[in-house]
Design a protein around this motif. Structure first.
Motif, PDB file in Angstrom:
ATOM      1  N   LEU A  29       0.549  -0.937  -0.136  1.00  0.00           N
ATOM      2  CA  LEU A  29      -0.167  -0.020   0.168  1.00  0.00           C
ATOM      3  C   LEU A  29       1.079   1.404  -0.248  1.00  0.00           C
ATOM      4  O   LEU A  29       0.615   2.406   0.009  1.00  0.00           O
ATOM      5  N   ARG A  30       2.378   0.847  -0.007  1.00  0.00           N
ATOM      6  CA  ARG A  30       3.374   2.563   0.938  1.00  0.00           C
ATOM      7  C   ARG A  30       2.957   3.392  -0.561  1.00  0.00           C
ATOM      8  O   ARG A  30       3.309   4.608  -0.292  1.00  0.00           O
ATOM      9  N   LEU A  69      -1.549   4.693  -2.067  1.00  0.00           N
ATOM     10  CA  LEU A  69      -2.558   5.837  -1.380  1.00  0.00           C
ATOM     11  C   LEU A  69      -1.407   7.295  -1.762  1.00  0.00           C
ATOM     12  O   LEU A  69      -0.596   7.364  -1.295  1.00  0.00           O
ATOM     13  N   PHE A 119      -2.298  10.021  -0.078  1.00  0.00           N
ATOM     14  CA  PHE A 119      -2.451  11.003   1.449  1.00  0.00           C
ATOM     15  C   PHE A 119      -2.467  10.538   2.488  1.00  0.00           C
ATOM     16  O   PHE A 119      -2.858  10.682   3.654  1.00  0.00           O
ATOM     17  N   GLU A 120      -0.800   9.741   2.064  1.00  0.00           N
ATOM     18  CA  GLU A 120      -0.208   9.664   3.221  1.00  0.00           C
ATOM     19  C   GLU A 120       0.758  10.253   4.084  1.00  0.00           C
ATOM     20  O   GLU A 120       0.938  10.063   5.644  1.00  0.00           O
ATOM     21  N   GLU A 135      -1.503  13.072   5.853  1.00  0.00           N
ATOM     22  CA  GLU A 135      -2.602  13.113   6.551  1.00  0.00           C
ATOM     23  C   GLU A 135      -2.849  12.923   7.737  1.00  0.00           C
ATOM     24  O   GLU A 135      -2.055  12.461   8.488  1.00  0.00           O
ATOM     25  N   SER A 157      -3.983  12.082  11.370  1.00  0.00           N
ATOM     26  CA  SER A 157      -5.694  11.279  11.464  1.00  0.00           C
ATOM     27  C   SER A 157      -6.897  12.126  11.832  1.00  0.00           C
ATOM     28  O   SER A 157      -7.659  12.097  10.712  1.00  0.00           O
ATOM     29  N   TYR A 201      -5.801  -2.439   7.272  1.00  0.00           N
ATOM     30  CA  TYR A 201      -6.079  -1.361   7.931  1.00  0.00           C
ATOM     31  C   TYR A 201      -6.458  -1.893   9.630  1.00  0.00           C
ATOM     32  O   TYR A 201      -6.389  -2.086   9.912  1.00  0.00           O
ATOM     33  N   LEU A 233      -4.070   3.332  11.945  1.00  0.00           N
ATOM     34  CA  LEU A 233      -4.540   4.519  12.262  1.00  0.00           C
ATOM     35  C   LEU A 233      -4.933   5.784  11.508  1.00  0.00           C
ATOM     36  O   LEU A 233      -6.037   6.695  11.676  1.00  0.00           O
ATOM     37  N   SER A 234      -3.281   6.034  11.565  1.00  0.00           N
ATOM     38  CA  SER A 234      -3.571   7.003  11.274  1.00  0.00           C
ATOM     39  C   SER A 234      -4.584   7.815   9.668  1.00  0.00           C
ATOM     40  O   SER A 234      -5.169   8.915   9.491  1.00  0.00           O
ATOM     41  N   ARG A 235      -4.601   6.512   9.066  1.00  0.00           N
ATOM     42  CA  ARG A 235      -4.995   6.787   7.611  1.00  0.00           C
ATOM     43  C   ARG A 235      -6.199   7.177   7.567  1.00  0.00           C
ATOM     44  O   ARG A 235      -6.946   6.647   6.497  1.00  0.00           O
ATOM     45  N   GLY A 246      -9.162   8.932   9.103  1.00  0.00           N
ATOM     46  CA  GLY A 246      -9.682   9.717   8.787  1.00  0.00           C
ATOM     47  C   GLY A 246     -10.086   9.996   7.338  1.00  0.00           C
ATOM     48  O   GLY A 246     -10.538  10.073   6.878  1.00  0.00           O
ATOM     49  N   ALA A 247      -8.406   9.713   6.397  1.00  0.00           N
ATOM     50  CA  ALA A 247      -8.216  10.423   5.185  1.00  0.00           C
ATOM     51  C   ALA A 247      -9.054   9.306   4.248  1.00  0.00           C
ATOM     52  O   ALA A 247      -9.261  10.031   3.402  1.00  0.00           O
TER      53      ALA A 247
END
Lengths: 64, 466
Positions: free
Chosen positions: A42-43, A46, A48-49, A51, A53, B299, B346-348, B350-351
Protein backbone atom coordinates in the motif's frame (compact mmCIF):
# COMPACT_ATOMS: atom_id res chain seq x y z
CA UNK A 1 10.75 -19.05 6.59
CA UNK A 2 12.02 -20.83 9.68
CA UNK A 3 14.21 -17.84 10.47
CA UNK A 4 11.28 -15.47 10.09
CA UNK A 5 9.15 -17.45 12.53
CA UNK A 6 11.96 -17.97 15.00
CA UNK A 7 13.05 -14.33 14.86
CA UNK A 8 9.48 -13.07 15.25
CA UNK A 9 8.78 -15.37 18.17
CA UNK A 10 12.00 -14.28 19.82
CA UNK A 11 10.90 -10.67 19.44
CA UNK A 12 7.49 -11.43 20.98
CA UNK A 13 9.20 -13.13 23.90
CA UNK A 14 11.63 -10.24 24.31
CA UNK A 15 9.11 -7.41 24.05
CA UNK A 16 6.03 -9.01 25.59
CA UNK A 17 7.19 -12.01 27.60
CA UNK A 18 4.79 -14.29 25.74
CA UNK A 19 5.65 -17.69 24.30
CA UNK A 20 3.75 -19.61 21.59
CA UNK A 21 0.69 -21.08 23.31
CA UNK A 22 0.23 -23.93 20.83
CA UNK A 23 1.38 -25.22 17.42
CA UNK A 24 -1.18 -23.05 15.64
CA UNK A 25 0.63 -19.98 16.98
CA UNK A 26 3.60 -20.84 14.75
CA UNK A 27 1.30 -20.86 11.72
CA UNK A 28 -0.19 -17.51 12.66
CA UNK A 29 3.31 -16.12 13.11
CA UNK A 30 4.25 -17.40 9.68
CA UNK A 31 1.14 -15.76 8.25
CA UNK A 32 2.44 -12.37 9.40
CA UNK A 33 4.46 -12.37 6.20
CA UNK A 34 1.16 -11.83 4.38
CA UNK A 35 0.36 -8.90 6.67
CA UNK A 36 3.73 -7.34 5.90
CA UNK A 37 3.27 -7.91 2.19
CA UNK A 38 -0.20 -6.36 2.12
CA UNK A 39 0.90 -3.41 4.21
CA UNK A 40 4.02 -2.66 2.21
CA UNK A 41 2.10 -2.97 -1.06
CA UNK A 42 0.00 0.00 0.00
CA UNK A 43 2.96 2.29 0.59
CA UNK A 44 3.08 3.96 -2.80
CA UNK A 45 -0.55 3.44 -3.70
CA UNK A 46 -2.23 5.95 -1.41
CA UNK A 47 -2.25 9.67 -2.08
CA UNK A 48 -2.71 10.94 1.47
CA UNK A 49 0.08 9.46 3.50
CA UNK A 50 0.91 12.74 5.24
CA UNK A 51 -2.62 13.53 6.40
CA UNK A 52 -3.22 13.73 10.13
CA UNK A 53 -5.58 11.21 11.67
CA UNK A 54 -8.69 13.15 12.81
CA UNK A 55 -11.00 10.22 12.32
CA UNK A 56 -13.72 11.71 14.49
CA UNK A 57 -13.57 14.92 12.46
CA UNK A 58 -13.88 12.88 9.28
CA UNK A 59 -16.99 11.19 10.67
CA UNK A 60 -18.60 14.57 11.23
CA UNK A 61 -17.50 15.91 7.85
CA UNK A 62 -18.93 12.89 6.03
CA UNK A 63 -22.39 13.39 7.50
CA UNK A 64 -25.26 14.14 5.18
CA UNK B 1 -49.54 -17.43 20.81
CA UNK B 2 -47.21 -16.60 23.68
CA UNK B 3 -46.36 -13.09 24.84
CA UNK B 4 -42.80 -14.07 23.96
CA UNK B 5 -43.77 -13.96 20.28
CA UNK B 6 -44.56 -10.24 20.45
CA UNK B 7 -42.35 -7.67 18.84
CA UNK B 8 -40.72 -5.20 21.19
CA UNK B 9 -43.15 -2.50 20.05
CA UNK B 10 -46.11 -4.71 20.96
CA UNK B 11 -44.52 -5.85 24.23
CA UNK B 12 -44.20 -2.20 25.24
CA UNK B 13 -47.97 -1.87 25.11
CA UNK B 14 -48.28 -4.87 27.44
CA UNK B 15 -45.65 -3.42 29.77
CA UNK B 16 -47.47 -0.11 29.86
CA UNK B 17 -50.55 -1.98 31.07
CA UNK B 18 -48.57 -3.43 33.97
CA UNK B 19 -47.61 -6.65 32.26
CA UNK B 20 -43.94 -6.76 33.20
CA UNK B 21 -44.26 -9.97 35.20
CA UNK B 22 -46.24 -11.71 32.46
CA UNK B 23 -43.71 -10.65 29.83
CA UNK B 24 -40.88 -11.93 31.99
CA UNK B 25 -42.54 -15.30 32.59
CA UNK B 26 -43.14 -15.69 28.86
CA UNK B 27 -39.47 -15.01 28.10
CA UNK B 28 -38.26 -17.30 30.88
CA UNK B 29 -40.56 -20.08 29.69
CA UNK B 30 -39.36 -19.70 26.09
CA UNK B 31 -35.73 -19.60 27.15
CA UNK B 32 -36.17 -22.68 29.31
CA UNK B 33 -37.75 -24.45 26.35
CA UNK B 34 -35.04 -23.63 23.81
CA UNK B 35 -31.95 -23.51 26.03
CA UNK B 36 -31.24 -27.28 25.95
CA UNK B 37 -31.08 -27.15 22.15
CA UNK B 38 -29.62 -23.68 21.54
CA UNK B 39 -27.39 -22.96 24.55
CA UNK B 40 -28.28 -19.30 24.06
CA UNK B 41 -27.79 -18.18 27.68
CA UNK B 42 -24.77 -18.33 29.94
CA UNK B 43 -26.66 -17.30 33.07
CA UNK B 44 -30.25 -16.65 34.04
CA UNK B 45 -31.29 -14.87 37.23
CA UNK B 46 -35.02 -15.54 37.26
CA UNK B 47 -35.65 -14.71 40.89
CA UNK B 48 -33.89 -11.34 40.81
CA UNK B 49 -35.75 -10.52 37.60
CA UNK B 50 -39.09 -11.50 39.17
CA UNK B 51 -38.36 -9.22 42.11
CA UNK B 52 -37.65 -6.35 39.74
CA UNK B 53 -40.64 -7.08 37.51
CA UNK B 54 -42.97 -6.92 40.49
CA UNK B 55 -42.13 -3.27 41.07
CA UNK B 56 -41.58 -2.00 37.54
CA UNK B 57 -43.11 1.37 36.64
CA UNK B 58 -45.45 1.59 33.66
CA UNK B 59 -43.79 4.54 32.03
CA UNK B 60 -40.65 5.16 30.02
CA UNK B 61 -39.72 4.06 26.53
CA UNK B 62 -39.35 0.43 27.62
CA UNK B 63 -41.90 0.04 30.44
CA UNK B 64 -41.42 -3.26 32.25
CA UNK B 65 -39.58 -4.88 29.34
CA UNK B 66 -37.42 -7.88 30.27
CA UNK B 67 -34.27 -8.12 28.16
CA UNK B 68 -31.29 -10.41 27.89
CA UNK B 69 -27.95 -9.16 26.57
CA UNK B 70 -24.64 -10.44 25.32
CA UNK B 71 -22.70 -11.34 28.45
CA UNK B 72 -20.15 -8.54 28.16
CA UNK B 73 -22.19 -5.60 29.43
CA UNK B 74 -21.10 -4.85 32.96
CA UNK B 75 -23.76 -4.74 35.66
CA UNK B 76 -22.51 -4.03 39.15
CA UNK B 77 -22.75 -7.14 41.28
CA UNK B 78 -23.83 -9.47 38.46
CA UNK B 79 -21.68 -12.01 36.65
CA UNK B 80 -20.11 -11.03 33.35
CA UNK B 81 -18.19 -13.88 31.78
CA UNK B 82 -17.36 -12.26 28.44
CA UNK B 83 -17.92 -15.76 27.10
CA UNK B 84 -14.58 -16.83 28.52
CA UNK B 85 -13.10 -19.25 31.01
CA UNK B 86 -10.78 -16.47 32.14
CA UNK B 87 -13.65 -14.21 33.22
CA UNK B 88 -15.94 -17.03 34.35
CA UNK B 89 -16.09 -15.59 37.88
CA UNK B 90 -15.80 -11.90 37.04
CA UNK B 91 -18.29 -9.65 38.83
CA UNK B 92 -18.03 -6.00 37.72
CA UNK B 93 -18.33 -3.11 40.14
CA UNK B 94 -19.77 -0.69 37.58
CA UNK B 95 -22.77 -0.79 35.27
CA UNK B 96 -22.46 -0.01 31.58
CA UNK B 97 -23.98 3.30 30.55
CA UNK B 98 -26.15 1.59 27.94
CA UNK B 99 -27.56 -0.75 30.59
CA UNK B 100 -28.24 2.24 32.83
CA UNK B 101 -30.05 3.95 29.96
CA UNK B 102 -32.14 0.87 29.23
CA UNK B 103 -33.03 0.58 32.91
CA UNK B 104 -33.90 4.27 33.10
CA UNK B 105 -36.28 3.65 30.21
CA UNK B 106 -38.01 0.93 32.22
CA UNK B 107 -36.36 -2.32 31.12
CA UNK B 108 -34.56 -4.87 33.24
CA UNK B 109 -32.12 -7.70 32.56
CA UNK B 110 -32.93 -11.35 33.25
CA UNK B 111 -30.09 -13.23 31.53
CA UNK B 112 -26.59 -12.98 30.13
CA UNK B 113 -26.36 -14.46 26.65
CA UNK B 114 -23.80 -16.69 25.04
CA UNK B 115 -21.18 -15.15 22.81
CA UNK B 116 -17.90 -15.95 21.14
CA UNK B 117 -15.05 -16.01 23.65
CA UNK B 118 -14.13 -12.37 24.31
CA UNK B 119 -16.23 -11.50 21.23
CA UNK B 120 -13.35 -12.76 19.10
CA UNK B 121 -14.92 -14.86 16.37
CA UNK B 122 -17.52 -14.42 13.62
CA UNK B 123 -19.13 -17.85 13.93
CA UNK B 124 -20.31 -18.19 17.54
CA UNK B 125 -18.08 -21.11 18.48
CA UNK B 126 -17.33 -21.14 22.19
CA UNK B 127 -15.05 -23.66 23.86
CA UNK B 128 -15.65 -22.37 27.39
CA UNK B 129 -19.46 -22.48 27.54
CA UNK B 130 -20.29 -24.55 24.48
CA UNK B 131 -21.36 -23.32 21.07
CA UNK B 132 -24.58 -21.41 20.75
CA UNK B 133 -26.65 -23.10 18.03
CA UNK B 134 -28.69 -21.69 15.21
CA UNK B 135 -32.44 -21.89 15.94
CA UNK B 136 -33.18 -22.63 12.27
CA UNK B 137 -30.89 -25.66 12.27
CA UNK B 138 -28.62 -26.45 15.17
CA UNK B 139 -25.89 -27.88 12.93
CA UNK B 140 -25.22 -24.41 11.55
CA UNK B 141 -23.41 -21.42 12.97
CA UNK B 142 -25.32 -18.64 14.68
CA UNK B 143 -22.83 -16.08 13.48
CA UNK B 144 -20.76 -14.27 16.04
CA UNK B 145 -19.75 -12.87 18.14
CA UNK B 146 -23.19 -11.94 19.54
CA UNK B 147 -24.34 -15.52 19.04
CA UNK B 148 -26.72 -15.75 21.98
CA UNK B 149 -28.31 -12.43 21.09
CA UNK B 150 -29.10 -13.58 17.57
CA UNK B 151 -30.39 -16.98 18.68
CA UNK B 152 -32.42 -15.69 21.64
CA UNK B 153 -34.11 -12.93 19.64
CA UNK B 154 -34.91 -15.35 16.81
CA UNK B 155 -36.31 -17.93 19.21
CA UNK B 156 -38.47 -15.41 21.07
CA UNK B 157 -36.54 -15.66 24.33
CA UNK B 158 -35.99 -11.89 24.50
CA UNK B 159 -37.70 -9.01 22.70
CA UNK B 160 -34.37 -7.42 21.84
CA UNK B 161 -30.77 -7.73 22.92
CA UNK B 162 -27.62 -5.68 23.05
CA UNK B 163 -24.84 -7.15 20.97
CA UNK B 164 -21.50 -5.63 20.12
CA UNK B 165 -19.86 -5.19 16.74
CA UNK B 166 -16.13 -4.85 16.06
CA UNK B 167 -15.97 -6.68 12.73
CA UNK B 168 -19.57 -7.69 12.18
CA UNK B 169 -20.58 -9.17 15.52
CA UNK B 170 -24.08 -7.69 15.53
CA UNK B 171 -24.77 -8.03 11.82
CA UNK B 172 -23.48 -11.60 11.40
CA UNK B 173 -25.72 -13.25 14.03
CA UNK B 174 -28.58 -11.07 12.84
CA UNK B 175 -28.05 -12.46 9.34
CA UNK B 176 -27.49 -16.07 10.38
CA UNK B 177 -30.44 -16.17 12.78
CA UNK B 178 -32.85 -14.19 10.60
CA UNK B 179 -33.28 -11.10 12.77
CA UNK B 180 -32.42 -7.42 12.41
CA UNK B 181 -29.18 -6.02 13.84
CA UNK B 182 -27.81 -2.49 13.75
CA UNK B 183 -24.18 -1.46 14.13
CA UNK B 184 -24.29 2.26 14.86
CA UNK B 185 -21.78 4.82 13.67
CA UNK B 186 -18.50 4.62 15.56
CA UNK B 187 -18.88 6.96 18.60
CA UNK B 188 -22.70 7.04 18.37
CA UNK B 189 -23.22 4.85 21.47
CA UNK B 190 -21.32 4.88 24.75
CA UNK B 191 -18.98 1.98 25.45
CA UNK B 192 -18.39 2.67 29.12
CA UNK B 193 -18.71 -0.59 31.01
CA UNK B 194 -18.64 -2.70 27.85
CA UNK B 195 -15.89 -5.31 27.53
CA UNK B 196 -13.27 -3.91 25.16
CA UNK B 197 -12.13 -5.96 22.19
CA UNK B 198 -10.64 -3.38 19.85
CA UNK B 199 -11.33 0.09 21.19
CA UNK B 200 -11.02 1.77 17.79
CA UNK B 201 -13.75 -0.35 16.24
CA UNK B 202 -15.98 -1.57 19.09
CA UNK B 203 -19.66 -0.64 18.91
CA UNK B 204 -22.65 -1.39 21.10
CA UNK B 205 -25.96 -1.86 19.32
CA UNK B 206 -29.24 -3.76 19.20
CA UNK B 207 -30.52 -6.97 17.68
CA UNK B 208 -34.29 -7.25 17.47
CA UNK B 209 -37.03 -8.83 15.36
CA UNK B 210 -37.41 -5.88 13.03
CA UNK B 211 -36.13 -2.42 12.18
CA UNK B 212 -38.80 -0.68 14.25
CA UNK B 213 -37.66 -2.51 17.37
CA UNK B 214 -34.03 -1.64 16.60
CA UNK B 215 -35.09 2.00 16.35
CA UNK B 216 -36.72 1.83 19.77
CA UNK B 217 -33.56 0.39 21.29
CA UNK B 218 -31.20 2.80 19.54
CA UNK B 219 -33.30 5.76 20.62
CA UNK B 220 -32.67 4.79 24.24
CA UNK B 221 -28.96 4.01 24.08
CA UNK B 222 -27.62 6.57 21.56
CA UNK B 223 -26.06 9.87 22.51
CA UNK B 224 -23.08 11.37 24.24
CA UNK B 225 -21.97 9.92 27.54
CA UNK B 226 -19.76 12.18 29.66
CA UNK B 227 -18.26 9.04 31.17
CA UNK B 228 -17.12 7.90 27.70
CA UNK B 229 -15.16 10.74 26.10
CA UNK B 230 -15.02 8.80 22.84
CA UNK B 231 -18.78 9.08 22.41
CA UNK B 232 -19.96 11.73 19.97
CA UNK B 233 -21.82 14.89 20.93
CA UNK B 234 -23.88 14.71 17.74
CA UNK B 235 -27.59 15.22 18.46
CA UNK B 236 -29.75 12.08 18.39
CA UNK B 237 -32.58 12.30 15.87
CA UNK B 238 -36.05 10.83 16.29
CA UNK B 239 -35.50 7.38 14.80
CA UNK B 240 -39.15 6.37 15.02
CA UNK B 241 -40.15 9.44 13.06
CA UNK B 242 -37.85 8.25 10.27
CA UNK B 243 -39.91 5.09 9.76
CA UNK B 244 -42.16 6.55 7.09
CA UNK B 245 -41.94 3.81 4.50
CA UNK B 246 -40.98 6.51 2.01
CA UNK B 247 -37.83 5.56 0.09
CA UNK B 248 -38.69 7.46 -3.07
CA UNK B 249 -35.51 8.73 -4.66
CA UNK B 250 -33.30 6.88 -2.20
CA UNK B 251 -30.14 5.93 -4.08
CA UNK B 252 -28.92 2.40 -3.32
CA UNK B 253 -25.64 1.12 -4.72
CA UNK B 254 -24.82 -2.55 -5.17
CA UNK B 255 -21.03 -3.01 -5.30
CA UNK B 256 -19.51 -4.22 -8.52
CA UNK B 257 -16.55 -5.76 -6.67
CA UNK B 258 -15.91 -8.69 -4.41
CA UNK B 259 -18.42 -7.76 -1.72
CA UNK B 260 -21.12 -8.77 -4.19
CA UNK B 261 -19.53 -10.69 -7.03
CA UNK B 262 -17.78 -13.23 -4.81
CA UNK B 263 -21.04 -14.12 -3.10
CA UNK B 264 -22.86 -17.38 -3.62
CA UNK B 265 -25.40 -17.12 -6.47
CA UNK B 266 -28.30 -17.82 -4.10
CA UNK B 267 -27.15 -14.98 -1.87
CA UNK B 268 -26.64 -12.63 -4.80
CA UNK B 269 -30.14 -13.38 -6.05
CA UNK B 270 -31.63 -12.65 -2.63
CA UNK B 271 -29.84 -9.29 -2.45
CA UNK B 272 -30.98 -8.33 -5.94
CA UNK B 273 -34.53 -9.33 -5.06
CA UNK B 274 -34.42 -7.29 -1.86
CA UNK B 275 -33.25 -4.23 -3.75
CA UNK B 276 -36.06 -4.78 -6.23
CA UNK B 277 -38.55 -4.58 -3.36
CA UNK B 278 -37.12 -1.20 -2.40
CA UNK B 279 -37.06 -0.14 -6.05
CA UNK B 280 -40.77 -0.87 -6.26
CA UNK B 281 -41.21 1.71 -3.50
CA UNK B 282 -39.26 4.28 -5.49
CA UNK B 283 -35.65 3.67 -4.53
CA UNK B 284 -33.11 4.01 -7.33
CA UNK B 285 -30.76 1.05 -7.66
CA UNK B 286 -27.35 1.36 -9.31
CA UNK B 287 -23.93 -0.36 -9.39
CA UNK B 288 -21.01 1.21 -7.65
CA UNK B 289 -17.28 0.62 -7.34
CA UNK B 290 -16.16 0.80 -3.73
CA UNK B 291 -12.73 2.45 -3.57
CA UNK B 292 -9.78 1.70 -1.30
CA UNK B 293 -10.98 -1.76 -0.28
CA UNK B 294 -7.48 -3.27 -0.20
CA UNK B 295 -6.26 -0.58 2.15
CA UNK B 296 -9.35 -0.81 4.31
CA UNK B 297 -9.10 -4.58 4.63
CA UNK B 298 -5.39 -4.47 5.40
CA UNK B 299 -5.66 -1.72 7.98
CA UNK B 300 -8.72 -3.07 9.78
CA UNK B 301 -6.89 -6.35 10.35
CA UNK B 302 -3.84 -4.61 11.76
CA UNK B 303 -5.83 -2.39 14.10
CA UNK B 304 -8.00 -5.18 15.50
CA UNK B 305 -5.10 -7.60 15.95
CA UNK B 306 -2.84 -5.12 17.71
CA UNK B 307 -5.57 -3.84 20.00
CA UNK B 308 -6.69 -7.37 20.81
CA UNK B 309 -3.13 -8.43 21.58
CA UNK B 310 -2.67 -5.38 23.79
CA UNK B 311 -5.85 -5.92 25.79
CA UNK B 312 -5.10 -9.61 26.32
CA UNK B 313 -1.34 -9.41 26.89
CA UNK B 314 -1.55 -9.89 30.65
CA UNK B 315 -3.58 -13.09 30.32
CA UNK B 316 -1.51 -14.32 27.39
CA UNK B 317 1.53 -14.17 29.68
CA UNK B 318 0.03 -16.33 32.38
CA UNK B 319 -3.18 -17.99 31.23
CA UNK B 320 -2.79 -18.62 27.51
CA UNK B 321 -4.02 -22.20 27.92
CA UNK B 322 -7.35 -20.89 29.18
CA UNK B 323 -8.17 -19.46 25.75
CA UNK B 324 -9.58 -21.50 22.89
CA UNK B 325 -6.58 -22.66 20.81
CA UNK B 326 -7.35 -20.60 17.72
CA UNK B 327 -7.91 -17.43 19.72
CA UNK B 328 -4.72 -17.86 21.71
CA UNK B 329 -2.74 -18.34 18.50
CA UNK B 330 -4.31 -15.27 16.89
CA UNK B 331 -3.72 -13.06 19.92
CA UNK B 332 -0.15 -14.32 20.12
CA UNK B 333 0.78 -13.34 16.59
CA UNK B 334 -0.88 -9.94 16.98
CA UNK B 335 1.81 -9.06 19.50
CA UNK B 336 4.41 -9.07 16.73
CA UNK B 337 2.83 -6.36 14.58
CA UNK B 338 4.91 -3.24 15.09
CA UNK B 339 3.54 -0.06 16.59
CA UNK B 340 4.54 1.84 13.47
CA UNK B 341 2.14 -0.30 11.39
CA UNK B 342 -0.61 0.25 13.94
CA UNK B 343 -0.19 4.01 14.05
CA UNK B 344 -0.02 4.21 10.28
CA UNK B 345 -3.19 2.12 9.94
CA UNK B 346 -5.01 4.41 12.36
CA UNK B 347 -3.56 7.67 11.08
CA UNK B 348 -4.94 7.00 7.61
CA UNK B 349 -8.41 6.15 8.86
CA UNK B 350 -9.77 9.68 8.67
CA UNK B 351 -8.31 10.33 5.25
CA UNK B 352 -9.60 7.04 3.89
CA UNK B 353 -13.06 7.71 5.30
CA UNK B 354 -13.10 11.16 3.68
CA UNK B 355 -12.05 9.77 0.31
CA UNK B 356 -14.45 6.81 0.51
CA UNK B 357 -17.39 8.97 1.56
CA UNK B 358 -16.75 11.61 -1.09
CA UNK B 359 -16.65 9.06 -3.87
CA UNK B 360 -19.38 6.68 -2.71
CA UNK B 361 -21.90 8.94 -1.04
CA UNK B 362 -21.66 11.39 -3.90
CA UNK B 363 -23.34 8.68 -5.95
CA UNK B 364 -25.55 6.75 -3.55
CA UNK B 365 -27.20 7.08 -0.13
CA UNK B 366 -26.90 3.42 0.84
CA UNK B 367 -24.60 0.54 -0.02
CA UNK B 368 -26.32 -2.86 -0.28
CA UNK B 369 -24.34 -6.08 0.09
CA UNK B 370 -24.82 -9.56 1.44
CA UNK B 371 -24.05 -9.59 5.17
CA UNK B 372 -22.51 -13.05 4.82
CA UNK B 373 -21.51 -13.72 1.20
CA UNK B 374 -21.48 -17.51 1.38
CA UNK B 375 -24.27 -19.90 2.13
CA UNK B 376 -24.34 -20.22 5.89
CA UNK B 377 -21.73 -22.81 6.90
CA UNK B 378 -22.10 -25.49 9.53
CA UNK B 379 -20.37 -25.31 12.90
CA UNK B 380 -18.26 -28.32 11.94
CA UNK B 381 -17.10 -26.76 8.68
CA UNK B 382 -15.83 -23.64 10.47
CA UNK B 383 -14.42 -25.19 13.66
CA UNK B 384 -11.03 -23.49 13.69
CA UNK B 385 -10.21 -24.78 17.15
CA UNK B 386 -10.17 -28.32 15.81
CA UNK B 387 -7.92 -27.11 13.02
CA UNK B 388 -5.66 -25.33 15.51
CA UNK B 389 -5.24 -28.65 17.26
CA UNK B 390 -4.13 -30.31 14.04
CA UNK B 391 -7.46 -31.72 12.84
CA UNK B 392 -9.42 -30.92 9.69
CA UNK B 393 -8.27 -29.21 6.51
CA UNK B 394 -7.13 -25.69 5.69
CA UNK B 395 -10.51 -24.99 4.14
CA UNK B 396 -11.84 -24.55 7.65
CA UNK B 397 -9.85 -21.34 8.07
CA UNK B 398 -10.93 -20.02 4.69
CA UNK B 399 -14.59 -20.68 5.47
CA UNK B 400 -14.20 -19.12 8.92
CA UNK B 401 -12.60 -15.96 7.52
CA UNK B 402 -15.15 -15.67 4.72
CA UNK B 403 -17.99 -15.20 7.19
CA UNK B 404 -17.01 -11.62 8.11
CA UNK B 405 -15.35 -10.43 4.92
CA UNK B 406 -18.30 -8.14 4.02
CA UNK B 407 -18.79 -6.63 7.46
CA UNK B 408 -15.25 -5.77 8.61
CA UNK B 409 -14.64 -2.87 6.19
CA UNK B 410 -17.47 -0.84 7.70
CA UNK B 411 -15.87 -1.06 11.12
CA UNK B 412 -12.67 0.53 9.87
CA UNK B 413 -14.72 3.22 8.14
CA UNK B 414 -16.88 3.69 11.23
CA UNK B 415 -20.04 3.70 9.12
CA UNK B 416 -23.43 2.60 10.42
CA UNK B 417 -24.73 -0.65 8.94
CA UNK B 418 -27.79 -2.82 9.42
CA UNK B 419 -28.48 -6.45 8.61
CA UNK B 420 -31.95 -7.80 7.97
CA UNK B 421 -33.38 -11.08 6.77
CA UNK B 422 -34.06 -11.08 3.03
CA UNK B 423 -34.84 -14.72 2.42
CA UNK B 424 -33.72 -18.28 2.99
CA UNK B 425 -31.19 -20.44 1.20
CA UNK B 426 -31.70 -23.96 -0.12
CA UNK B 427 -30.71 -25.34 3.29
CA UNK B 428 -33.47 -23.35 4.95
CA UNK B 429 -31.07 -20.90 6.61
CA UNK B 430 -31.62 -17.12 6.59
CA UNK B 431 -29.83 -14.77 4.19
CA UNK B 432 -28.88 -11.32 5.43
CA UNK B 433 -29.03 -8.05 3.50
CA UNK B 434 -26.50 -5.50 4.76
CA UNK B 435 -27.13 -1.80 4.22
CA UNK B 436 -24.50 0.82 5.08
CA UNK B 437 -24.87 4.60 5.16
CA UNK B 438 -23.07 7.85 5.87
CA UNK B 439 -21.87 8.52 9.42
CA UNK B 440 -24.69 9.25 11.88
CA UNK B 441 -27.33 8.34 9.31
CA UNK B 442 -28.82 5.42 11.21
CA UNK B 443 -32.24 6.93 10.49
CA UNK B 444 -31.96 6.27 6.77
CA UNK B 445 -30.88 2.68 7.41
CA UNK B 446 -33.83 2.12 9.70
CA UNK B 447 -36.17 3.78 7.22
CA UNK B 448 -35.02 1.56 4.36
CA UNK B 449 -35.08 -1.61 6.47
CA UNK B 450 -38.54 -0.79 7.77
CA UNK B 451 -39.80 -0.04 4.27
CA UNK B 452 -38.51 -3.43 3.12
CA UNK B 453 -40.15 -5.16 6.06
CA UNK B 454 -43.49 -3.50 5.28
CA UNK B 455 -43.55 -5.39 1.98
CA UNK B 456 -42.05 -8.72 3.06
CA UNK B 457 -42.54 -11.19 5.88
CA UNK B 458 -39.11 -12.79 6.25
CA UNK B 459 -38.50 -10.85 9.47
CA UNK B 460 -41.67 -12.12 11.11
CA UNK B 461 -41.05 -15.82 10.49
CA UNK B 462 -40.11 -17.76 13.60
CA UNK B 463 -37.88 -20.84 13.54
CA UNK B 464 -39.68 -24.12 14.22
CA UNK B 465 -37.90 -24.48 17.55
CA UNK B 466 -39.83 -21.46 18.86
Amino acid sequence: MADFVADTEAAIALWHGITPPNPAAHRFTEDLRLVIGAFEALRESLGFEEEPSAFEAALREAKR
Amino acid sequence: MSLADLTLADAIAVGRDGGAAALLEACLERLQMVQPKLNAAIWVDAQAARDVAARMPRNGALPGIPLAHKDMYYQAGKPCTCGSAIRRDFVPTITATVIERLESAGSFTFAGLNMAEFAQNPTGHNAAFGDCKNPWNTDYITGGSSSGSGAAVAAGATFASLGSDTGGSIRLPAAACGVTGLKPTQTRVSRRGVMPLSFSADNAGPLARNARDCAIMLQVIAGHDPADPTSAAEPVPDYMAALTGDVRGLRIGIPTGALMTAADPQVQAAIEAACAVLAARGAVISRIDLPLMEAINTYVGIVSRVEGATIHARWMRGRAQDYAPHLAARLYAGAAIPGTYYVEALSRRGAILRAFAAEVFGQVDLIATPTIPTLLPTRAATDVDRFAQGEGDGGVVARFNAVSVNTRPFNYLGLPAISLNCGFDSNGLPIGLQLAARPFDEAILLCAADAYQRDTDFHSRMPPIA
